[in-house]
Enzyme design. Structure first.
Site, PDB file in Angstrom:
ATOM      1  N   LYS A  95       0.845  -1.200   0.000  1.00 18.65           N
ATOM      2  CA  LYS A  95       0.000   0.000   0.000  1.00 18.65           C
ATOM      3  C   LYS A  95       0.877   1.246   0.000  1.00 18.65           C
ATOM      4  O   LYS A  95       2.094   1.152   0.208  1.00 18.65           O
ATOM      5  CB  LYS A  95      -0.941  -0.025   1.207  1.00 18.65           C
ATOM      6  CG  LYS A  95      -0.266  -0.094   2.557  1.00 18.65           C
ATOM      7  CD  LYS A  95      -1.274  -0.552   3.614  1.00 18.65           C
ATOM      8  CE  LYS A  95      -0.608  -0.934   4.896  1.00 18.65           C
ATOM      9  NZ  LYS A  95      -0.707   0.048   5.946  1.00 18.65           N
ATOM     10  N   TYR A 124      14.740  30.114   9.075  1.00 20.61           N
ATOM     11  CA  TYR A 124      13.485  30.655   9.602  1.00 20.61           C
ATOM     12  C   TYR A 124      13.462  30.577  11.129  1.00 20.61           C
ATOM     13  O   TYR A 124      13.894  29.576  11.703  1.00 20.61           O
ATOM     14  CB  TYR A 124      12.299  29.849   9.081  1.00 20.61           C
ATOM     15  CG  TYR A 124      11.920  30.142   7.647  1.00 20.61           C
ATOM     16  CD1 TYR A 124      11.475  31.403   7.282  1.00 20.61           C
ATOM     17  CD2 TYR A 124      11.989  29.143   6.692  1.00 20.61           C
ATOM     18  CE1 TYR A 124      11.109  31.665   5.960  1.00 20.61           C
ATOM     19  CE2 TYR A 124      11.623  29.386   5.372  1.00 20.61           C
ATOM     20  CZ  TYR A 124      11.180  30.663   5.019  1.00 20.61           C
ATOM     21  OH  TYR A 124      10.823  30.910   3.726  1.00 20.61           O
TER      22      TYR A 124
HETATM   23  C1  LIG Z   1      -3.519  -5.098   8.061  1.00 18.02           C
HETATM   24  C2  LIG Z   1      -2.070  -4.925   7.787  1.00 18.02           C
HETATM   25  N1  LIG Z   1      -1.313  -6.008   7.523  1.00 18.02           N
HETATM   26  C3  LIG Z   1       0.010  -5.909   7.279  1.00 18.02           C
HETATM   27  C4  LIG Z   1       0.651  -4.693   7.306  1.00 18.02           C
HETATM   28  C5  LIG Z   1       2.141  -4.617   7.091  1.00 18.02           C
HETATM   29  O1  LIG Z   1       2.768  -4.185   8.262  1.00 18.02           O
HETATM   30  P1  LIG Z   1       4.349  -3.981   8.342  1.00 18.02           P
HETATM   31  O2  LIG Z   1       4.671  -2.887   7.399  1.00 18.02           O
HETATM   32  O3  LIG Z   1       4.584  -3.602   9.756  1.00 18.02           O
HETATM   33  O4  LIG Z   1       4.965  -5.267   7.950  1.00 18.02           O
HETATM   34  C6  LIG Z   1      -0.094  -3.536   7.582  1.00 18.02           C
HETATM   35  C7  LIG Z   1       0.585  -2.236   7.618  1.00 18.02           C
HETATM   36  O5  LIG Z   1       0.242  -1.310   8.247  1.00 18.02           O
HETATM   37  C8  LIG Z   1      -1.485  -3.673   7.827  1.00 18.02           C
HETATM   38  O6  LIG Z   1      -2.228  -2.591   8.097  1.00 18.02           O
END
Ligand SMILES: Cc1ncc(COP(=O)(O)O)c(C=O)c1O
Length: 380
Positions: free
Chosen positions: A51, A275
């Site tokens: 994602k 700044y």
């Molecule tokens: C539902 C879910 N699974 C897996 C992951 C992967 O987590 P990580 O990046 O800590 O491996 C995430 C990331 O936020 C998640 O929201």
């Protein structure tokens, strides 16, 4: 730099010159990290979490590399991300299962069907809507079922689980690939919440029609085989973030970020910097101004706290990070190294995303997902 990196640098010369910064993303290192996690999982597959554009590193390039390394399940947050992924995998891995963690978004149902995208069903309403579509199309529709065991964010609540346990017919017409849950404290190996979530996940699964299961994120993989079930969902570790913060990082570094010095300024008399005049150069000082800022994801919280490297020397960010610029104190660096046009290492194996995050008061995840669009990107 590797030979391929040098080639890319030469090839992209004018674009690199226009950007003044270089973000190298090592796809082979991501593939090696994937294999490292598979080794830890000892036969259980890993479904990469990609994602937020593969945590800022570019899903269009990262995902095919992961598919090439053997991944067949992918997790994104939104249907838009899933559609982009489906396109990226169309040629090389059309059979990949793509799951949308944020659920079955109302109004986008047809997009899931059209692009063969699988929702992670987080609440009864989503189950009902997916089931109606299955009945209408007269075919079982695949999905994951997310059970909340302690995040209180997404997933079936205890009350919703009780409804499903009593009325399993609510799942008829659905092909549940995996029961899922998400660990809240997996990076803290001693935290009792891990075992409690594991127990609650097992208990919840026992009340539902049988399906495979997925619990572990990156850190969860390192909690041991009890947490592995049938599929892990690593994200951050693939991209070089340490999944075991209390121990040395078992993952390889994936990114390197450099930017050029634009200007050198010698200060003799006491003089404020940046700044808010939050830093004052007391005595003779040499400053280097570098063309990255918070608009590039170089976080403003690194003001007067961040560090970088010029050759072998660590140098400090002085003054506030501004939108497009930072200033470094290079008083101790040889003038032939700290000169306009010289490269400054902002993220590299000595000072990775976790290390920069510690200076910024955040986590490696935020450093990665904030990486800006103005950096000239080269994939190795
Ligand atoms: C539902 C879910 N699974 C897996 C992951 C992967 O987590 P990580 O990046 O800590 O491996 C995430 C990331 O936020 C998640 O929201």
């Amino acid at each position: 730099m590797t030979a391929r990196g040098a080639d890319a640098k030469a090839r992209d010369g004018p674009a690199l010159a226009r950007s003044g910064s270089l973000l190298e993303i090592d796809l082979a290192a991501i593939q090696a990290n994937y294999r490292r996690l598979c080794q830890e999982l000892n036969g259980v597959p890993a479904g990469p979490t990609v994602k937020a554009d593969a945590y800022g590193l570019g899903a269009a390039r990262v995902v095919p590399a992961l598919a090439e390394a053997g991944a067949r399940h992918f997790f994104v947050a939104t249907p838009d991300e899933a559609i982009a992924l489906r396109k990226a995998l169309q040629r090389t891995c059309p059979e990949a299962a793509i799951y949308v963690l944020n659920g079955l978004m109302p109004g986008a149902e047809r997009d899931y069907l059209a692009h063969d995208i699988r929702p992670v069903l987080n609440q009864l309403d989503e189950i009902e809507r997916w089931r109606k579509l299955a009945a209408k199309g007269k075919r079982a529709l695949p999905a994951n079922l997310h059970i909340d065991t302690g995040m209180s964010r997404l997933g079936l609540s205890a009350a919703e689980l009780a409804v499903l346990a009593e009325r399993p017919e609510l799942l008829e017409g659905l092909a549940i690939d995996f029961h899922m849950s998400h660990l809240a404290c997996a990076e803290e190996t001693d935290n009792p919440m891990n075992a409690r979530q594991l127990e609650d996940f097992r208990a919840a699964r026992a009340r539902l029609p049988a399906a495979a299961a997925s619990l572990a994120n990156s850190s969860g993989i390192f909690l041991g085989p009890d947490y592995h079930f049938d599929l892990a969902r690593p994200g951050a570790a693939l991209y070089g973030v340490n999944p075991t913060p209390a121990a040395p990082n078992p993952m390889g570094q994936v990114i390197r970020l450099r930017a050029k010095i634009l200007q050198i300024r010698d200060i003799d008399a006491p003089q404020s910097v940046g700044y808010g005049a939050t830093h004052c150069a007391g005595g003779p000082t040499r400053l280097a101004t570098v063309g990255v800022g918070y608009a590039d994801g170089y976080l403003r919280s690194l003001s007067n706290r961040g560090s970088a490297f010029i050759g072998g020397e660590r140098v400090a960010v002085v003054g506030r990070v501004s939108m497009d610029l930072i200033t470094l104190d290079v008083t101790g660096v040889a003038p032939e190294k700290a000169r306009p046009g010289a490269w400054v290492d902002l993220i590299d194996p000595r000072h990775g995303p976790d290390s920069l995050a510690a200076e910024a008061g955040t986590i490696g995840y935020e450093i990665l997902t904030a990486l800006g669009r103005r950096y000239h990107r080269v994939y190795l």
